[in-house]
Scaffold this motif. Sequence first.
Motif, PDB file in Angstrom:
ATOM      1  N   LYS A 127       0.837  -1.185   0.000  1.00  0.00           N
ATOM      2  CA  LYS A 127       0.000   0.000   0.000  1.00  0.00           C
ATOM      3  C   LYS A 127       0.878   1.242   0.000  1.00  0.00           C
ATOM      4  CE  LYS A 127      -3.882   1.997   2.481  1.00  0.00           C
ATOM      5  NZ  LYS A 127      -4.773   1.867   3.617  1.00  0.00           N
ATOM      6  N   THR A 128       0.488   2.240  -0.735  1.00  0.00           N
ATOM      7  CA  THR A 128       1.188   3.516  -0.768  1.00  0.00           C
ATOM      8  C   THR A 128       0.199   4.619  -0.440  1.00  0.00           C
ATOM      9  OG1 THR A 128       2.657   2.691  -2.486  1.00  0.00           O
ATOM     10  CG2 THR A 128       2.568   5.067  -2.197  1.00  0.00           C
ATOM     11  N   LYS A 129       0.602   5.531   0.450  1.00  0.00           N
ATOM     12  CA  LYS A 129      -0.259   6.650   0.822  1.00  0.00           C
ATOM     13  C   LYS A 129       0.424   7.955   0.449  1.00  0.00           C
ATOM     14  CE  LYS A 129      -2.923   4.975   4.724  1.00  0.00           C
ATOM     15  NZ  LYS A 129      -3.288   5.274   6.109  1.00  0.00           N
ATOM     16  N   HIS A 130      -0.378   8.935   0.051  1.00  0.00           N
ATOM     17  CA  HIS A 130       0.105  10.279  -0.237  1.00  0.00           C
ATOM     18  C   HIS A 130      -0.656  11.240   0.674  1.00  0.00           C
ATOM     19  CE1 HIS A 130       2.163   8.928  -3.847  1.00  0.00           C
ATOM     20  NE2 HIS A 130       1.124   8.176  -4.070  1.00  0.00           N
ATOM     21  N   PHE A 131       0.060  12.162   1.284  1.00  0.00           N
ATOM     22  CA  PHE A 131      -0.609  13.123   2.152  1.00  0.00           C
ATOM     23  C   PHE A 131       0.216  14.401   2.216  1.00  0.00           C
ATOM     24  CE2 PHE A 131       2.192  10.618   4.724  1.00  0.00           C
ATOM     25  CZ  PHE A 131       2.782  11.502   5.582  1.00  0.00           C
ATOM     26  N   HIS A 150      -2.220   6.319  15.649  1.00  0.00           N
ATOM     27  CA  HIS A 150      -1.127   5.553  15.037  1.00  0.00           C
ATOM     28  C   HIS A 150       0.083   5.538  15.957  1.00  0.00           C
ATOM     29  CE1 HIS A 150      -2.642   6.066  10.629  1.00  0.00           C
ATOM     30  NE2 HIS A 150      -3.471   5.405  11.388  1.00  0.00           N
TER      31      HIS A 150
END
Length: 180
Positions: A127-131, A150
């Motif tokens: 999984k890859t997240k962008h923020f 978290h």
Amino acid sequence: MQFTVKGRNLEVSDAIRTYAEQKLSKLERQLKDPRIELELAVERNPSIAANHVAEATIWTKGPVLRAREASSDIHVSIDQLVEKLERQVTRYRKQSRSRRRKEARANGPTPETMPVVADEAEPLIVKTKHFAVMPLTPEDAVLQLELIGHDFFVFRNADSAEVNVVYRRFDGQYGLIEPR
């Protein structure tokens, strides 16, 4: 093998030191000249049943291996710690072996003659997240960490404009990672 044992809230007896050294000497056969630091502790909180903690750090020529185990008996904690470290050493050795094989293959036969097999030992990013990285103070970042629930939080430090990370430590306190 360089072996150091420390005690926190615990007097390390010769019997415990000998037991730990005997168990951890299994790793010496798989690693070349490791430096092992073992910290044994007793948590003083009466509500914690697993209050005997064993933490180890192993410095090798490659990566630094770390593990932490807790149980109601110090001998059991040491046994579980050694099992965890053996798994880490096995994984480390497989990775270095597969890297050497890949390098040898690069000098060996062409890809058309080699069968394609997926390597299961390689870590897989699922999984890859962008923020957006917000400018915050470290104290505000800890509040955000608590709000999202978290174990770590990435933010841009408002004072230095650098990307930092705050994280929750095993002892319940917080740590801050700053780039050099």
